[in-house]
Scaffold this motif. Structure first.
Motif, PDB file in Angstrom:
ATOM      1  N   VAL A 334     129.782 -19.432   6.682  1.00 57.46           N
ATOM      2  CA  VAL A 334     128.952 -19.315   5.484  1.00 57.46           C
ATOM      3  C   VAL A 334     128.831 -17.841   5.129  1.00 57.46           C
ATOM      4  N   TYR A 335     129.005 -17.515   3.855  1.00 59.73           N
ATOM      5  CA  TYR A 335     129.030 -16.145   3.376  1.00 59.73           C
ATOM      6  C   TYR A 335     127.760 -15.802   2.596  1.00 59.73           C
ATOM      7  N   GLY A 336     127.474 -14.503   2.515  1.00 52.81           N
ATOM      8  CA  GLY A 336     126.411 -14.025   1.645  1.00 52.81           C
ATOM      9  C   GLY A 336     125.000 -14.286   2.137  1.00 52.81           C
ATOM     10  N   LEU A 337     124.811 -14.410   3.444  1.00 54.06           N
ATOM     11  CA  LEU A 337     123.469 -14.655   3.979  1.00 54.06           C
ATOM     12  C   LEU A 337     122.752 -13.335   4.267  1.00 54.06           C
ATOM     13  N   THR A 338     121.432 -13.393   4.305  1.00 57.68           N
ATOM     14  CA  THR A 338     120.616 -12.236   4.656  1.00 57.68           C
ATOM     15  C   THR A 338     120.051 -12.430   6.056  1.00 57.68           C
ATOM     16  N   ARG A 339     120.165 -11.383   6.879  1.00 56.64           N
ATOM     17  CA  ARG A 339     119.763 -11.432   8.286  1.00 56.64           C
ATOM     18  C   ARG A 339     118.334 -10.907   8.426  1.00 56.64           C
ATOM     19  N   THR A 340     117.511 -11.611   9.180  1.00 58.99           N
ATOM     20  CA  THR A 340     116.118 -11.206   9.412  1.00 58.99           C
ATOM     21  C   THR A 340     115.750 -11.393  10.877  1.00 58.99           C
ATOM     22  N   ASN A 341     114.597 -10.819  11.267  1.00 54.51           N
ATOM     23  CA  ASN A 341     114.074 -11.049  12.617  1.00 54.51           C
ATOM     24  C   ASN A 341     112.927 -12.036  12.611  1.00 54.51           C
ATOM     25  N   VAL A 342     112.869 -12.867  11.569  1.00 57.31           N
ATOM     26  CA  VAL A 342     111.842 -13.905  11.478  1.00 57.31           C
ATOM     27  C   VAL A 342     112.300 -15.119  12.279  1.00 57.31           C
ATOM     28  N   CYS A 343     111.376 -15.783  12.936  1.00 62.49           N
ATOM     29  CA  CYS A 343     111.738 -16.976  13.697  1.00 62.49           C
ATOM     30  C   CYS A 343     111.770 -18.207  12.795  1.00 62.49           C
TER      31      CYS A 343
END
Length: 395
Positions: A334-343
């Motif tokens: 899957v492309y174009g995702l945003t990475r976070t440190n949220v659970c």
């Protein structure tokens, strides 16, 4: 706006922001974040700081360890960064190396390959850093790895993304699953590219749909996901939650709509067309007695605080780590995702992501959980709206 005007008694609703018949949206009065410093030419004014619900402020304080004053100040400074980022990018032009919000001093950090241009955008609200690679160069490297992977990379490869803070492209791998195929993929991805580095992780991402999610909805009377945002005619959510034609029902088993379109893998988004009689609200549920405002969909800077709502674990907050990550799920890339440190946990899939009062995206998947923590990815909302020709319902 009187909160009493939005009671839900007697309303059949399956939306991105309903919280039940007895709850109301929070008043914004008194919740405006104020930036006390004098605005620079590249800054927003104090009067443009966002108004947010008390519930959002509470969630930020809880998950980011802030006092009420610190949360208000951070929201104001992130609003300044959000408004400033596009103008900084324009000034730096081809030398632009990306930017991020630095929570330590509340300033936007703009990266550039041109020391001369760096001086033209430096203000008290914008710090500059000279780097080796431009954002365009790093994006090109990332796109090359996308092409190498095709529809699916080796299982041990979790994903890859441009890491603005380190001016590099990061490939993440599950060290417990590494095999010859994964090592060969990484070697090819790094060949001749000093931009690329590898980070080992101990788990792999998976989509967060489960048969166990703002509000929950059920697919074909079985698996559960979470509503993303209300749009005119229905709501948006994650693509892996259902296929076009699948029915959607609420927690009472009432059929409330049908998947009009869905994409997964490659992208992870969908929209559900709701039936007549379903009331759509432009809010996000906070699972704490508040509704959260949705006033637009302006993109927040990397490093900004962000919160997500899901029907399994409620409202959780953290920070944006990177944009445009490619994630390698078992079902495909899957492309174009945003990475976070949220659970997040299964059932939270499709749920809403907001920064201040701006819609950001819908939950895709991740690794970890809300007991030990984890990494969660969201699909940005603006591409979803564009793909399907939809318009957000605003508060």
């Amino acid at each position: 706006m009187k909160t009493s005007a939005y009671r839900l008694a007697g309303v059949l609703a399956l939306t991105a922001a309903v919280v039940g018949a007895s709850l109301q949206p929070a008043s914004a009065e008194g919740d405006a974040a104020v930036l006390t410093s004098t605005p620079s030419p590249l800054s927003t004014s104090a009067s443009s700081a966002p108004k947010v619900s008390a519930g959002l402020s509470e969630a930020l304080r809880r998950d980011l360890g802030l006092t009420a004053e610190q949360a208000a100040d951070r929201l104001a400074r992130e609003e300044t960064a959000r408004a400033t980022e596009a103008r900084v990018r324009d000034v730096l032009g081809s030398s632009y190396g990306g930017s991020f919000f630095d929570e330590r001093d509340g300033a936007l950090v703009a990266l550039t390959t041109d020391p001369v241009k760096a001086a033209t955008v430096s203000t008290k609200d914008v710090r500059t850093r000279v780097v080796r690679y431009s954002a365009a160069e790093l994006d090109s490297v990332k796109t090359g790895i996308d092409a190498l992977a095709g529809r699916h990379a080796p299982d041990a490869v979790n994903g890859w993304y441009v890491d603005v803070r380190t001016n590099s492209v990061v490939i993440t791998v599950n060290k417990n699953k590494l095999d010859a195929t994964a090592r060969d993929f990484v070697a090819k991805a790094r060949a001749g590219r000093e931009h690329v580095r590898v980070v080992e992780e101990t788990a792999s991402p998976r989509p967060l749909a489960d048969v166990v999610g703002g509000w929950p909805y059920y697919i074909n009377f079985g698996g559960r996901c979470s509503v993303g945002f209300s749009v005119y005619g229905g709501f948006v959510s994650a693509g892996h939650c259902g296929r076009a034609g699948d029915t959607v029902s609420d927690h009472n088993g009432v059929v409330t709509g049908t998947f009009a379109a869905s994409t997964f893998p490659y992208y992870d988004y969908s929209w559900v067309r709701t039936n007549a009689g379903v009331t759509l609200w432009g809010y996000v549920e906070g699972y704490n007695g508040y509704w959260y405002y949705v006033r637009g969909s302006a993109q927040a800077a990397v490093g900004s605080g962000i919160c997500r709502s899901g029907s399994t674990t409620g409202m959780r907050c953290g920070t944006i780590l990177a944009r445009n990550q490619t994630v390698n799920y078992p079902q495909g890339t899957v492309y174009g995702l945003t990475r976070t440190n949220v659970c997040a946990e299964p059932g939270d899939s499709g749920g809403s992501w907001i920064s201040a009062n701006q819609a950001q995206g819908v939950t895709s998947g991740g690794s970890g959980n809300c007991t030990s923590g984890g990494t969660t990815y969201y699909q940005e909302v603006n591409p979803i709206l564009s793909a399907y020709g939809l318009t957000l319902i605003l508060s």
